[in-house]
Design a protein around this motif. Structure first.
Motif, PDB file in Angstrom:
ATOM      1  N   ARG A 286       0.839  -1.197   0.000  1.00  0.00           N
ATOM      2  CA  ARG A 286       0.000   0.000   0.000  1.00  0.00           C
ATOM      3  C   ARG A 286       0.872   1.244   0.000  1.00  0.00           C
ATOM      4  O   ARG A 286       1.982   1.250   0.525  1.00  0.00           O
TER       5      ARG A 286
ATOM      6  N   ALA B 261       0.393   5.718   0.253  1.00  0.00           N
ATOM      7  CA  ALA B 261      -0.479   6.868   0.485  1.00  0.00           C
ATOM      8  C   ALA B 261       0.227   8.107  -0.028  1.00  0.00           C
ATOM      9  O   ALA B 261       1.439   8.261   0.149  1.00  0.00           O
TER      10      ALA B 261
ATOM     11  N   ARG C  10      -4.724  10.169  -0.885  1.00  0.00           N
ATOM     12  CA  ARG C  10      -5.092   9.061  -1.761  1.00  0.00           C
ATOM     13  C   ARG C  10      -4.384   7.791  -1.322  1.00  0.00           C
ATOM     14  O   ARG C  10      -3.204   7.816  -0.986  1.00  0.00           O
ATOM     15  N   GLY C  11      -5.146   6.692  -1.329  1.00  0.00           N
ATOM     16  CA  GLY C  11      -4.596   5.387  -1.012  1.00  0.00           C
ATOM     17  C   GLY C  11      -4.449   4.568  -2.281  1.00  0.00           C
ATOM     18  O   GLY C  11      -5.297   4.644  -3.179  1.00  0.00           O
TER      19      GLY C  11
ATOM     20  N   ALA D 170      -8.600   4.545  -2.793  1.00  0.00           N
ATOM     21  CA  ALA D 170      -9.523   5.457  -2.119  1.00  0.00           C
ATOM     22  C   ALA D 170      -8.995   6.875  -2.158  1.00  0.00           C
ATOM     23  O   ALA D 170      -7.797   7.108  -2.325  1.00  0.00           O
TER      24      ALA D 170
ATOM     25  N   PHE E  95      -9.527  10.410   0.210  1.00  0.00           N
ATOM     26  CA  PHE E  95     -10.081  11.025   1.405  1.00  0.00           C
ATOM     27  C   PHE E  95      -9.897  12.528   1.277  1.00  0.00           C
ATOM     28  O   PHE E  95      -8.764  13.007   1.167  1.00  0.00           O
TER      29      PHE E  95
ATOM     30  N   PHE F 195       1.764   6.024   7.626  1.00  0.00           N
ATOM     31  CA  PHE F 195       0.939   4.913   8.099  1.00  0.00           C
ATOM     32  C   PHE F 195       1.249   4.604   9.553  1.00  0.00           C
ATOM     33  O   PHE F 195       2.380   4.784  10.013  1.00  0.00           O
TER      34      PHE F 195
ATOM     35  N   VAL G   2      -3.887   5.947   8.584  1.00  0.00           N
ATOM     36  CA  VAL G   2      -2.961   6.814   7.873  1.00  0.00           C
ATOM     37  C   VAL G   2      -3.230   8.240   8.362  1.00  0.00           C
ATOM     38  O   VAL G   2      -4.379   8.634   8.569  1.00  0.00           O
TER      39      VAL G   2
ATOM     40  N   TRP H 113      -7.178   8.830   9.215  1.00  0.00           N
ATOM     41  CA  TRP H 113      -8.216   8.056   8.561  1.00  0.00           C
ATOM     42  C   TRP H 113      -7.972   6.576   8.805  1.00  0.00           C
ATOM     43  O   TRP H 113      -6.833   6.124   8.843  1.00  0.00           O
ATOM     44  N   ASP H 114      -9.056   5.838   8.939  1.00  0.00           N
ATOM     45  CA  ASP H 114      -9.002   4.380   9.034  1.00  0.00           C
ATOM     46  C   ASP H 114      -9.079   3.855   7.608  1.00  0.00           C
ATOM     47  O   ASP H 114     -10.111   3.961   6.964  1.00  0.00           O
ATOM     48  N   VAL H 115      -7.997   3.317   7.079  1.00  0.00           N
ATOM     49  CA  VAL H 115      -7.960   2.878   5.686  1.00  0.00           C
ATOM     50  C   VAL H 115      -8.515   1.475   5.504  1.00  0.00           C
ATOM     51  O   VAL H 115      -8.640   1.005   4.376  1.00  0.00           O
ATOM     52  N   GLN H 116      -8.884   0.816   6.595  1.00  0.00           N
ATOM     53  CA  GLN H 116      -9.477  -0.513   6.494  1.00  0.00           C
ATOM     54  C   GLN H 116     -10.958  -0.447   6.158  1.00  0.00           C
ATOM     55  O   GLN H 116     -11.541  -1.413   5.712  1.00  0.00           O
TER      56      GLN H 116
END
Length: 75
Positions: free
Chosen positions: A5, A7, A16-17, A30, A32, A52, A59, A71-74
Motif C-alpha cells: 500500500r 499513500a 489518496r490510497g 480510495a 479522502f 501509516f 494513515v 483516517w481508518d484505511v481498512q
C-alpha cells in the motif's frame, strides 16, 4: 507497512490510497478529502506529510492548516 500500500498527500487537500502490484504499479484504492478552505488551492488546505501507523490500519496526514488528520484505511 507491508509494501503493498501507498499513500500520497496532495496540494488539493486530498489523501489518496493506492495498492502496489507485484510489478510496482500503483492502483487507486480510495480518496479522502480534507475539510474545505476558502483560501486554499482548489478550496482545500494542501497536505504536507503523510504516514501509516505501524499496523497499516491508520494513515495520518498533516495539513498546511497545522492540523493532523487520521483516517481508518481498512473501512
Amino acid at each position: 507497512p507491508d509494501g503493498t500500500r501507498l499513500a500520497t498527500a496532495g496540494g488539493d487537500g486530498a489523501l489518496r490510497g493506492w495498492a502496489v502490484g507485484e510489478d510496482g504499479r500503483p492502483t487507486p484504492l480510495a480518496k479522502f478529502d480534507g475539510p474545505p478552505s476558502p483560501t486554499g488551492p482548489a478550496g482545500a488546505y494542501p497536505l504536507a506529510a503523510v504516514g501509516f501507523s505501524p499496523d497499516g490500519r491508520l494513515v495520518a496526514a498533516a495539513g498546511a492548516d497545522g492540523v493532523v488528520r487520521v483516517w481508518d484505511v481498512q473501512t
